[in-house]
Design a protein around this motif. Structure first.
Motif, short mmCIF file in Angstrom:
data_model
loop_
_atom_site.label_atom_id
_atom_site.label_comp_id
_atom_site.label_asym_id
_atom_site.label_seq_id
_atom_site.Cartn_x
_atom_site.Cartn_y
_atom_site.Cartn_z
N LEU A 174 24.89 -2.54 9.27
CA LEU A 174 25.04 -4.08 8.91
C LEU A 174 23.50 -4.62 9.16
N PHE A 175 23.15 -5.48 8.59
CA PHE A 175 21.82 -6.09 8.84
C PHE A 175 22.06 -7.66 8.75
N ALA A 176 21.50 -8.42 9.85
CA ALA A 176 21.77 -9.54 10.15
C ALA A 176 20.58 -10.14 10.69
N PHE A 209 29.30 0.73 19.09
CA PHE A 209 28.34 -0.22 18.70
C PHE A 209 26.94 0.07 18.98
N LEU A 210 26.17 -0.28 18.14
CA LEU A 210 24.61 -0.12 18.38
C LEU A 210 23.95 -1.14 17.57
N VAL A 211 23.20 -1.81 18.32
CA VAL A 211 22.28 -2.86 17.56
C VAL A 211 20.70 -2.61 18.04
N GLN A 212 20.06 -2.65 17.07
CA GLN A 212 18.42 -2.42 17.14
C GLN A 212 17.78 -3.66 16.41
N GLU A 213 16.95 -4.15 16.97
CA GLU A 213 16.05 -5.13 16.43
C GLU A 213 15.02 -4.39 15.44
N ILE A 214 14.96 -5.05 14.34
CA ILE A 214 14.08 -4.75 13.13
C ILE A 214 12.67 -4.78 13.50
N LYS A 219 11.69 1.79 7.69
CA LYS A 219 12.52 2.82 8.46
C LYS A 219 13.93 2.30 8.55
N GLN A 220 14.00 1.14 9.01
CA GLN A 220 15.40 0.68 9.61
C GLN A 220 16.19 0.13 8.39
N ILE A 221 15.71 -0.22 7.48
CA ILE A 221 16.88 -0.80 6.62
C ILE A 221 17.30 0.20 5.73
N SER A 222 16.38 1.25 5.72
CA SER A 222 16.97 2.53 4.89
C SER A 222 18.27 3.22 5.04
N TYR A 223 18.76 2.88 6.13
CA TYR A 223 20.37 3.35 6.49
C TYR A 223 21.27 2.46 5.97
#
Ligand SMILES: [Zn+2]
Length: 284
Positions: A174-176, A209-214, A219-223
């Protein structure tokens, strides 16, 4: 202190098709050729076999779809690598534009990628065909609502097959917006932790649950929208650390999974919550 997103860098979104994490067109076409071959071979091998969910005819039908999919008339199936690639490009472009737009208004806006792994909902090898994605997404929506996550949430549902113990694990990428959602995401993490306390493998700590700041969207939105499905195998490093590696699914399982995706359709796998504002530049 987190690094600010570089607005200038993000504005060069036209490069998106050349990002190395997206399959290039040629590789996607080769993959689809492989899929057509393996579908036809598997279709013929199950001819007249009773009790199969996806018959010889159905597998050939999907193989035809992939074989006749063209740029002018795309099949738009999640089982088609070229169509998933086109979809990825379109949606990542839309997300990047939204990030740029929000940063122009407030340069301090932060975004995050979240990963939710649903250990308590693991399914058996051929059980995925009965997995109710719609009900699952409804539950996810309630979780987000009850945690008071505000603003758009975009993402997708995916499954991986774990060789031991022969189970499929469903998960969400997810992206938020992180800004303004810090407390809500902490609540969400707590709720997800309670729902999925145990890993499907013994002696492995659950990390539902894993959260990572963009920090680096490329790289990160590719998932978010790989719509991938792999076999995951465990191995130990020389210093006894547990690691996993992804493999292609065994042929018959692979073909059944492709047929299932084809049956479900692309939109079934997508999560979009209050996301119209972020998708206004795309067809989705
Ligand atoms: Zn296609």
């Amino acid at each position: 202190m987190s690094k600010k997103l570089n607005l200038k860098e993000l504005q060069f979104e036209s490069w998106i098709e050349e990002w190395d994490w997206i399959y290039n067109y040629y590789d996607a076409a080769i993959e689809d050729e492989y899929r057509v071959d393996v579908l036809r071979k598997t279709a013929d091998s199950i001819y007249l076999e009773p009790y199969v969910r996806y018959t010889t005819g159905y597998m050939h039908e999907l193989a035809d779809k992939l074989e006749f999919c063209t740029d002018e008339e795309p099949c738009k199936s999640p089982a088609c690598k070229r169509c998933v690639r086109m979809f990825q490009i379109e949606i990542y472009r839309s997300i990047l534009r939204s990030i740029v737009h929000e940063l122009e208004r407030d340069p301090d806006t932060r975004f995050c990628a979240m990963n939710i792994v649903q250990y308590s909902r693991a399914v058996d090898a051929y059980g995925f065909v009965d997995y109710d994605i719609k009900a699952d997404k409804t539950r996810l929506g309630k979780l987000l609502f009850n945690s008071k996550v505000t603003g758009p949430v975009l993402g997708a549902f995916e499954m991986d097959f774990h060789k031991t113990p022969q189970k499929w694990l469903g998960h969400y990428h997810l992206f938020a917006r992180l800004s303004g959602n810090e407390e809500a995401i902490a609540r969400l993490s707590g709720k997800v932790g309670k729902l999925h306390p145990e890993h499907i493998k013994s002696n492995v700590i659950a990390r539902p649950f894993l959260v990572q700041e963009i920090q680096d969207p490329r790289k990160q939105i590719s998932y978010l929208y790989k719509l991938g499905f792999n076999e995951v195998r465990d191995f130990k490093t020389p210093n006894r650390k547990r690691r996993t590696k992804k493999y292609r699914l065994e042929e018959r399982l692979f073909c059944n999974y492709l047929c299932w995706m084809y049956e479900m359709g692309l939109k079934k796998f997508l999560v979009r919550r209050k996301a119209s504002v972020w998708l206004r530049h795309s067809n989705f």
